[in-house]
Design a protein around this motif. Structure first.
Motif, PDB file in Angstrom:
ATOM      1  N   GLU A   1       0.735  -1.044   0.025  1.00  0.00           N
ATOM      2  CA  GLU A   1      -0.061   0.047  -0.012  1.00  0.00           C
ATOM      3  C   GLU A   1       0.863   1.170   0.044  1.00  0.00           C
ATOM      4  OE1 GLU A   1      -4.241  -1.405   2.433  1.00  0.00           O
ATOM      5  OE2 GLU A   1      -2.313  -0.646   3.616  1.00  0.00           O
ATOM      6  N   ALA A   2       1.850   1.351   0.754  1.00  0.00           N
ATOM      7  CA  ALA A   2       2.693   2.462   0.745  1.00  0.00           C
ATOM      8  C   ALA A   2       3.733   2.692  -0.293  1.00  0.00           C
ATOM      9  CB  ALA A   2       3.979   2.154   2.003  1.00  0.00           C
ATOM     10  N   ALA A   3       4.048   1.837  -1.097  1.00  0.00           N
ATOM     11  CA  ALA A   3       4.812   1.861  -2.403  1.00  0.00           C
ATOM     12  C   ALA A   3       3.673   2.134  -3.480  1.00  0.00           C
ATOM     13  CB  ALA A   3       5.724   0.705  -2.659  1.00  0.00           C
ATOM     14  N   GLY A   4       2.803   1.441  -3.445  1.00  0.00           N
ATOM     15  CA  GLY A   4       1.645   1.744  -4.468  1.00  0.00           C
ATOM     16  C   GLY A   4       0.954   2.897  -4.512  1.00  0.00           C
ATOM     17  N   THR A   5       0.931   3.761  -3.386  1.00  0.00           N
ATOM     18  CA  THR A   5       0.138   4.963  -3.150  1.00  0.00           C
ATOM     19  C   THR A   5       1.071   6.253  -3.158  1.00  0.00           C
ATOM     20  OG1 THR A   5      -1.334   3.636  -1.845  1.00  0.00           O
ATOM     21  CG2 THR A   5      -1.514   6.150  -1.834  1.00  0.00           C
ATOM     22  N   ILE A   6       2.283   6.199  -2.606  1.00  0.00           N
ATOM     23  CA  ILE A   6       2.956   7.466  -2.702  1.00  0.00           C
ATOM     24  C   ILE A   6       3.118   8.125  -3.931  1.00  0.00           C
ATOM     25  CG2 ILE A   6       5.348   6.172  -3.209  1.00  0.00           C
ATOM     26  CD1 ILE A   6       4.814   8.702  -0.290  1.00  0.00           C
ATOM     27  N   ARG A   7       3.391   7.907  -5.113  1.00  0.00           N
ATOM     28  CA  ARG A   7       3.596   8.610  -6.078  1.00  0.00           C
ATOM     29  C   ARG A   7       2.415   9.104  -6.677  1.00  0.00           C
ATOM     30  NH1 ARG A   7       7.200   7.691 -11.533  1.00  0.00           N
ATOM     31  NH2 ARG A   7       6.891   9.599 -12.673  1.00  0.00           N
ATOM     32  N   ASP A   8       1.217   8.657  -6.646  1.00  0.00           N
ATOM     33  CA  ASP A   8      -0.083   9.085  -7.171  1.00  0.00           C
ATOM     34  C   ASP A   8      -0.586  10.057  -5.947  1.00  0.00           C
ATOM     35  OD1 ASP A   8      -0.312   7.839  -9.674  1.00  0.00           O
ATOM     36  OD2 ASP A   8      -0.910   5.956  -8.841  1.00  0.00           O
ATOM     37  N   GLY A   9      -0.297   9.753  -4.958  1.00  0.00           N
ATOM     38  CA  GLY A   9      -0.498  10.478  -3.922  1.00  0.00           C
ATOM     39  C   GLY A   9      -0.052  11.839  -4.088  1.00  0.00           C
ATOM     40  N   VAL A  10       1.419  11.981  -4.305  1.00  0.00           N
ATOM     41  CA  VAL A  10       2.050  13.197  -4.710  1.00  0.00           C
ATOM     42  C   VAL A  10       1.440  13.983  -5.711  1.00  0.00           C
ATOM     43  CG1 VAL A  10       4.292  14.046  -5.233  1.00  0.00           C
ATOM     44  CG2 VAL A  10       4.223  12.314  -3.500  1.00  0.00           C
ATOM     45  N   ARG A  11       1.183  13.245  -6.795  1.00  0.00           N
ATOM     46  CA  ARG A  11       0.558  13.729  -8.175  1.00  0.00           C
ATOM     47  C   ARG A  11      -0.672  14.635  -7.663  1.00  0.00           C
ATOM     48  NH1 ARG A  11       0.233   9.510 -12.594  1.00  0.00           N
ATOM     49  NH2 ARG A  11       0.248  11.210 -14.025  1.00  0.00           N
ATOM     50  N   ALA A  12      -1.751  13.722  -7.036  1.00  0.00           N
ATOM     51  CA  ALA A  12      -2.873  14.173  -6.698  1.00  0.00           C
ATOM     52  C   ALA A  12      -2.627  15.258  -5.703  1.00  0.00           C
ATOM     53  CB  ALA A  12      -3.881  13.276  -6.054  1.00  0.00           C
ATOM     54  N   TYR A  13      -1.846  15.452  -4.758  1.00  0.00           N
ATOM     55  CA  TYR A  13      -1.729  16.535  -3.881  1.00  0.00           C
ATOM     56  C   TYR A  13      -1.161  17.659  -4.644  1.00  0.00           C
ATOM     57  CZ  TYR A  13      -1.234  18.159   1.004  1.00  0.00           C
ATOM     58  OH  TYR A  13      -1.153  18.916   2.040  1.00  0.00           O
ATOM     59  N   THR A  14      -0.492  17.398  -5.469  1.00  0.00           N
ATOM     60  CA  THR A  14       0.110  18.657  -6.189  1.00  0.00           C
ATOM     61  C   THR A  14      -0.894  19.331  -7.053  1.00  0.00           C
ATOM     62  OG1 THR A  14       2.279  17.419  -6.155  1.00  0.00           O
ATOM     63  CG2 THR A  14       2.035  19.216  -7.784  1.00  0.00           C
ATOM     64  N   ALA A  15      -1.503  18.397  -7.772  1.00  0.00           N
ATOM     65  CA  ALA A  15      -2.743  19.001  -8.658  1.00  0.00           C
ATOM     66  C   ALA A  15      -3.817  19.763  -8.208  1.00  0.00           C
ATOM     67  CB  ALA A  15      -3.426  17.661  -9.424  1.00  0.00           C
ATOM     68  N   LEU A  16      -4.211  19.009  -6.789  1.00  0.00           N
ATOM     69  CA  LEU A  16      -5.585  19.498  -6.112  1.00  0.00           C
ATOM     70  C   LEU A  16      -5.353  20.567  -5.242  1.00  0.00           C
ATOM     71  CD1 LEU A  16      -7.812  16.503  -5.967  1.00  0.00           C
ATOM     72  CD2 LEU A  16      -7.659  18.367  -7.691  1.00  0.00           C
ATOM     73  N   HIS A  17      -4.021  20.473  -4.509  1.00  0.00           N
ATOM     74  CA  HIS A  17      -3.726  21.409  -3.479  1.00  0.00           C
ATOM     75  C   HIS A  17      -2.926  22.686  -4.054  1.00  0.00           C
ATOM     76  CE1 HIS A  17      -3.029  22.626   0.964  1.00  0.00           C
ATOM     77  NE2 HIS A  17      -1.667  22.648   0.274  1.00  0.00           N
ATOM     78  N   TYR A  18      -1.650  22.215  -4.527  1.00  0.00           N
ATOM     79  CA  TYR A  18      -0.830  23.355  -4.894  1.00  0.00           C
ATOM     80  C   TYR A  18      -1.136  24.161  -6.340  1.00  0.00           C
ATOM     81  CZ  TYR A  18       2.429  22.340  -1.137  1.00  0.00           C
ATOM     82  OH  TYR A  18       3.190  22.101   0.010  1.00  0.00           O
ATOM     83  N   LEU A  19      -1.793  23.256  -6.952  1.00  0.00           N
ATOM     84  CA  LEU A  19      -1.990  23.970  -8.656  1.00  0.00           C
ATOM     85  C   LEU A  19      -3.256  24.609  -8.674  1.00  0.00           C
ATOM     86  CD1 LEU A  19      -0.120  21.478 -10.894  1.00  0.00           C
ATOM     87  CD2 LEU A  19       0.732  23.318  -9.786  1.00  0.00           C
ATOM     88  N   SER A  20      -4.372  24.313  -7.894  1.00  0.00           N
ATOM     89  CA  SER A  20      -5.716  24.510  -7.926  1.00  0.00           C
ATOM     90  C   SER A  20      -6.399  24.705  -6.804  1.00  0.00           C
ATOM     91  CB  SER A  20      -6.564  23.340  -8.883  1.00  0.00           C
ATOM     92  OG  SER A  20      -6.537  22.216  -8.113  1.00  0.00           O
ATOM     93  N   HIS A  21      -5.953  24.642  -5.689  1.00  0.00           N
ATOM     94  CA  HIS A  21      -6.191  25.140  -4.506  1.00  0.00           C
ATOM     95  C   HIS A  21      -7.802  24.607  -4.055  1.00  0.00           C
ATOM     96  CE1 HIS A  21      -2.677  27.626  -4.409  1.00  0.00           C
ATOM     97  NE2 HIS A  21      -3.114  28.093  -5.576  1.00  0.00           N
ATOM     98  N   VAL A  22      -8.099  23.300  -4.184  1.00  0.00           N
ATOM     99  CA  VAL A  22      -9.330  22.721  -3.891  1.00  0.00           C
ATOM    100  C   VAL A  22      -9.811  22.933  -2.596  1.00  0.00           C
ATOM    101  CG1 VAL A  22      -8.436  20.415  -3.148  1.00  0.00           C
ATOM    102  CG2 VAL A  22     -10.653  20.588  -3.993  1.00  0.00           C
TER     103      VAL A  22
END
Length: 349
Positions: free
Chosen positions: A121-142
């Motif tokens: 779970e840790a290895a399988g989530t870390i990258r997509d978690g970073v991508r989602a966090y970057t897109a929705l938190h840093y780039l679009s401020h959901v």
């Protein structure tokens, strides 16, 4: 000790994956950690980016999203000690493949793995978690009350992005490229406000989004690629599953944010003028943005920690394939590199 590497052909078109014997790792120094890998997730290798960054080698290490146990630490390591369970993403210039029993990694690319989270779970989530966090938190401020369109929501990234948007209180609309994907998205709880089935090529994404938002348009769009040209100039598969850039611009609301994964996005003057009239913005989701900027290391570690926290509390529920052994990694990477897999593939040691 063997590790997996890839080698490009002389024509720079085909990629070959090979196992190679590795020498014993040297004594760990300074801020580096010696890690026994327990799981490594597989992701596509961006050979074009490697060429642009002058990082090409005869044999390039494969596997970067890792979880494992600390075996030894350098003299200046301050965050970890032997026997700690950690997870992280190896940097682009790492000399060690994650698909190997033991690797070296700088401590600033690792965070502690929560006890209740499994290795896969840790290895399988870390990258997509970073991508989602970057897109929705840093780039679009959901934020609560926002409407978010996530294209290809049943993909590994799409699923994590939907869950993060829901956690932030947003209303989520998503597209599905097959009946199986549609059923998967409809089973999600909290439920997606609307699933747009684009598998038959008949659904109109812009019309569906405007209908769902009462004609106002959506606040945030995270695409999975877009069509840039006319029907005659695009492949048949791309025609069927991806919206045209004009559709995205049409369905954006006033002050909307379009986060795109299309690195070669081409906007003509009329497109830019339409975005100007809406006060809308376009941001590019670069998977390696944190890797390429050393000054952002503190923010990057905060993201890694937050992804693991959300995984441990059940906010993130990744769609993982069955774990595979290391000897099957070569064949699995060939499938992943061709973008033929749906669920995240993880090698378990």
């Amino acid at each position: 000790m063997k590790g997996l590497y890839f080698q490009k052909s002389s024509t720079n078109e085909e990629i070959t994956f090979v196992f190679q014997e590795r020498e014993n790792l040297p004594v760990i120094e300074d801020n580096y950690v010696k890690l026994q890998v327990k799981a490594c997730a597989l992701s596509q290798i961006n050979t074009k980016l490697l060429a642009e960054m002058k990082m090409e080698k005869d044999f390039f290490p494969v596997g970067r999203e890792i979880a494992g146990i600390v075996l030894d630490v350098g003299s200046k390591v301050s965050f970890f000690q032997p026997d700690d369970e950690v997870v992280g993403i190896l940097p682009l210039d790492s000399e060690d493949p994650g698909l190997c029993e033991v690797v070296r990694v700088h401590e600033h690319y690792l965070v502690h793995k929560p006890e209740k989270v499994t290795w896969t779970e840790a290895a399988g989530t870390i990258r997509d978690g970073v991508r989602a966090y970057t897109a929705l938190h840093y780039l679009s401020h959901v934020s609560p009350g926002k409407s978010v369109l996530i294209m290809d929501g049943a993909s590994a990234l799409g699923m994590i992005a939907i869950q993060l948007a829901h956690h932030r209180g947003a209303k989520v609309i998503s597209t599905a490229g097959s009946l199986e994907d549609k059923q998967c998205l409809e089973r999600l709880r909290p439920s997606v406000a609307r699933v747009i089935d684009v598998s038959n090529g008949k659904a109109h994404v812009a019309e569906s989004c405007l209908e769902e938002t009462g004609g106002l348009g959506v606040d945030i769009v995270l695409d999975a690629g877009v069509r840039l040209y006319s029907k005659d100039d695009e492949p048949a598969v791309k025609l069927q599953l991806l919206p045209h850039k004009h559709d995205i611009i049409t369905l954006l609301g006033v002050g909307g944010h379009w986060v795109t994964t299309e690195e070669n996005l081409q906007l003509d003057p009329p497109d830019s003028h339409c975005l100007f009239l809406k006060g809308a913005t376009v941001a590019f989701l670069n998977d390696e943005v944190w890797n390429l900027s050393n000054v952002q290391q503190g923010k990057y570690l905060c993201i890694l920690k937050d992804v693991m926290e959300k995984l441990s509390t059940g906010v993130f529920r990744p769609q993982l394939d069955e774990p595979i052994p290391l000897y099957e990694a070569k064949v699995s990477m060939e499938v992943v590199q061709k973008n033929q897999g749906r669920k995240k593939q993880v090698v378990q040691f």
